[in-house]
Write an enzyme that holds these catalytic residues in place. Structure first.
Site, PDB file in Angstrom:
ATOM      1  N   ARG A 104       0.856  -1.189   0.000  1.00  0.00           N
ATOM      2  CA  ARG A 104       0.000   0.000   0.000  1.00  0.00           C
ATOM      3  C   ARG A 104       0.884   1.227   0.000  1.00  0.00           C
ATOM      4  NH1 ARG A 104      -4.716   0.356   4.379  1.00  0.00           N
ATOM      5  NH2 ARG A 104      -3.002   0.538   5.824  1.00  0.00           N
ATOM      6  N   THR A 108      -1.380   7.443  -0.376  1.00  0.00           N
ATOM      7  CA  THR A 108      -2.646   7.330  -1.113  1.00  0.00           C
ATOM      8  C   THR A 108      -3.453   6.105  -0.676  1.00  0.00           C
ATOM      9  OG1 THR A 108      -1.644   5.953  -2.817  1.00  0.00           O
ATOM     10  CG2 THR A 108      -1.551   8.334  -3.164  1.00  0.00           C
ATOM     11  N   ASP A 199       0.088  -3.178  12.528  1.00  0.00           N
ATOM     12  CA  ASP A 199       0.635  -3.519  11.208  1.00  0.00           C
ATOM     13  C   ASP A 199       1.030  -4.989  11.214  1.00  0.00           C
ATOM     14  OD1 ASP A 199       2.557  -3.968   9.068  1.00  0.00           O
ATOM     15  OD2 ASP A 199       2.433  -1.807   8.756  1.00  0.00           O
ATOM     16  N   ASP A 202       4.646  -5.926  10.019  1.00  0.00           N
ATOM     17  CA  ASP A 202       5.682  -5.566  11.001  1.00  0.00           C
ATOM     18  C   ASP A 202       5.675  -6.516  12.189  1.00  0.00           C
ATOM     19  OD1 ASP A 202       6.664  -3.478   9.554  1.00  0.00           O
ATOM     20  OD2 ASP A 202       5.472  -1.942  10.575  1.00  0.00           O
TER      21      ASP A 202
HETATM   22  C1  PRP Z   1      -1.199  -4.633   4.633  1.00  0.00           C
HETATM   23  C2  PRP Z   1      -1.990  -5.923   4.731  1.00  0.00           C
HETATM   24  C3  PRP Z   1      -2.773  -5.926   3.457  1.00  0.00           C
HETATM   25  C4  PRP Z   1      -3.068  -4.464   3.252  1.00  0.00           C
HETATM   26  C5  PRP Z   1      -4.477  -4.199   3.691  1.00  0.00           C
HETATM   27  O1  PRP Z   1      -0.106  -4.792   3.828  1.00  0.00           O
HETATM   28  O2  PRP Z   1      -1.176  -7.052   4.911  1.00  0.00           O
HETATM   29  O3  PRP Z   1      -2.058  -6.447   2.349  1.00  0.00           O
HETATM   30  O4  PRP Z   1      -2.149  -3.732   4.087  1.00  0.00           O
HETATM   31  O5  PRP Z   1      -4.828  -2.896   3.420  1.00  0.00           O
HETATM   32  P1  PRP Z   1      -5.899  -2.487   2.321  1.00  0.00           P
HETATM   33  O6  PRP Z   1      -7.057  -3.406   2.499  1.00  0.00           O
HETATM   34  O7  PRP Z   1      -6.229  -1.062   2.677  1.00  0.00           O
HETATM   35  O8  PRP Z   1      -5.264  -2.604   0.977  1.00  0.00           O
HETATM   36  P2  PRP Z   1       0.996  -3.647   3.634  1.00  0.00           P
HETATM   37  O9  PRP Z   1       0.666  -2.825   2.439  1.00  0.00           O
HETATM   38  O10 PRP Z   1       1.178  -2.915   4.928  1.00  0.00           O
HETATM   39  O11 PRP Z   1       2.279  -4.471   3.231  1.00  0.00           O
HETATM   40  P3  PRP Z   1       3.131  -5.554   4.051  1.00  0.00           P
HETATM   41  O12 PRP Z   1       2.376  -6.854   4.000  1.00  0.00           O
HETATM   42  O13 PRP Z   1       4.392  -5.629   3.275  1.00  0.00           O
HETATM   43  O14 PRP Z   1       3.332  -5.071   5.461  1.00  0.00           O
HETATM   44  N1  URA Z   2      -2.621  -3.228   7.181  1.00  0.00           N
HETATM   45  C1  URA Z   2      -2.244  -3.681   8.399  1.00  0.00           C
HETATM   46  O1  URA Z   2      -1.234  -4.378   8.532  1.00  0.00           O
HETATM   47  N2  URA Z   2      -3.022  -3.357   9.450  1.00  0.00           N
HETATM   48  C2  URA Z   2      -4.129  -2.633   9.331  1.00  0.00           C
HETATM   49  O2  URA Z   2      -4.800  -2.388  10.345  1.00  0.00           O
HETATM   50  C3  URA Z   2      -4.508  -2.165   8.058  1.00  0.00           C
HETATM   51  C4  URA Z   2      -3.731  -2.488   6.996  1.00  0.00           C
END
Ligand code: PRP
Ligand code: URA
Length: 208
Positions: A104, A108, A199, A202
């Protein structure tokens, strides 16, 4: 369509995951265990057949080994989706794993695809997995990416969802059944699920 997989054991494990003091190891263990439980619901309509492989029970009865008719691909959305894979593989050892790279943009909140590779399997059921369904943008983009490459039979398995994310995915892809362990209250101004669990990436990988 969406299903909340309700079970007291899932609720207990999820509350451990929601606790900010839960460390990465315990977080990952509970995530995988919940993923295993959820398999019961996600795969409950699968058909089996009696294969040619036979065996004898200790009571001397000859039987055919049951196998799944449907080939299955588990497709984690990177990174956090990886956190559910062991739990699913423990329940469905014949499933093959693919990877969908999606992040993400933090300003945005728009998803950006950076990697896509699914195993070469004919007519599979693709289960896209990710712990978090927030705006739904990543899940919608992951489903788009699969459909663009010809995959038709797709399900989405997440741990925690926000109502807006569920609605957005249902609108964009009404044919994709969504499975969740919990439907939370809302998103905050940064797009995090409230109460949520922070997160997920993380916390799984200890990056913060
Ligand atoms: C997080 C999560 C989803 C997304 C959800 O990933 O694991 O993939 O956000 O958010 P959305 O429904 O608003 O799209 P992130 O983009 O933080 O990446 P990561 O898995 O590398 O931490
Ligand atoms: N991605 C995450 O990892 N946590 C949230 O709460 C939303 C998006």
């Amino acid at each position: 369509m969406h299903t909340i997989v309700k079970h007291p054991l899932i609720d207990v494990k999820l509350s451990i995951m929601r606790d900010e003091n839960t460390k990465s190891k315990e977080f990952r263990e509970n995530l995988n265990e919940i993923a295993s439980f959820m398999c019961f619901e996600v795969f409950k309509d699968l058909q089996t057949y009696d294969s040619d492989e036979t065996y004898f029970t200790p009571t001397g009865v000859k039987l055919h080994k049951k196998k799944l008719t449907q080939k299955i691909i588990i497709a984690p959305i990177l990174r956090a989706g990886i956190g559910l894979c062991d739990g699913i593989k423990n329940m469905v050892p014949t499933a093959r794993i693919g990877h969908i790279g999606m992040y993400r943009n933090e300003e945005t909140l728009e998803p950006v695809e950076y990697y896509f590779k699914l195993p070469d399997v004919e007519n599979p059921l693709v289960v896209i997995v990710d712990p978090m369904l927030a705006t739904g943008g990543s899940a919608i983009a992951a489903i788009d990416a699969c459909k663009k490459r010809g995959y038709k039979n797709i399900r989405l398995m997440c741990l925690v969802g926000a109502p807006i994310g569920v609605t957005n995915v249902e609108k964009a892809h009404p044919d994709v059944h969504i499975y969740l362990a919990a439907l939370d209250e809302k998103l905050n101004e940064k797009g995090y699920i409230i109460p949520g669990l922070g997160d997920a990436g993380d916390r799984i990988f200890g990056t913060k």
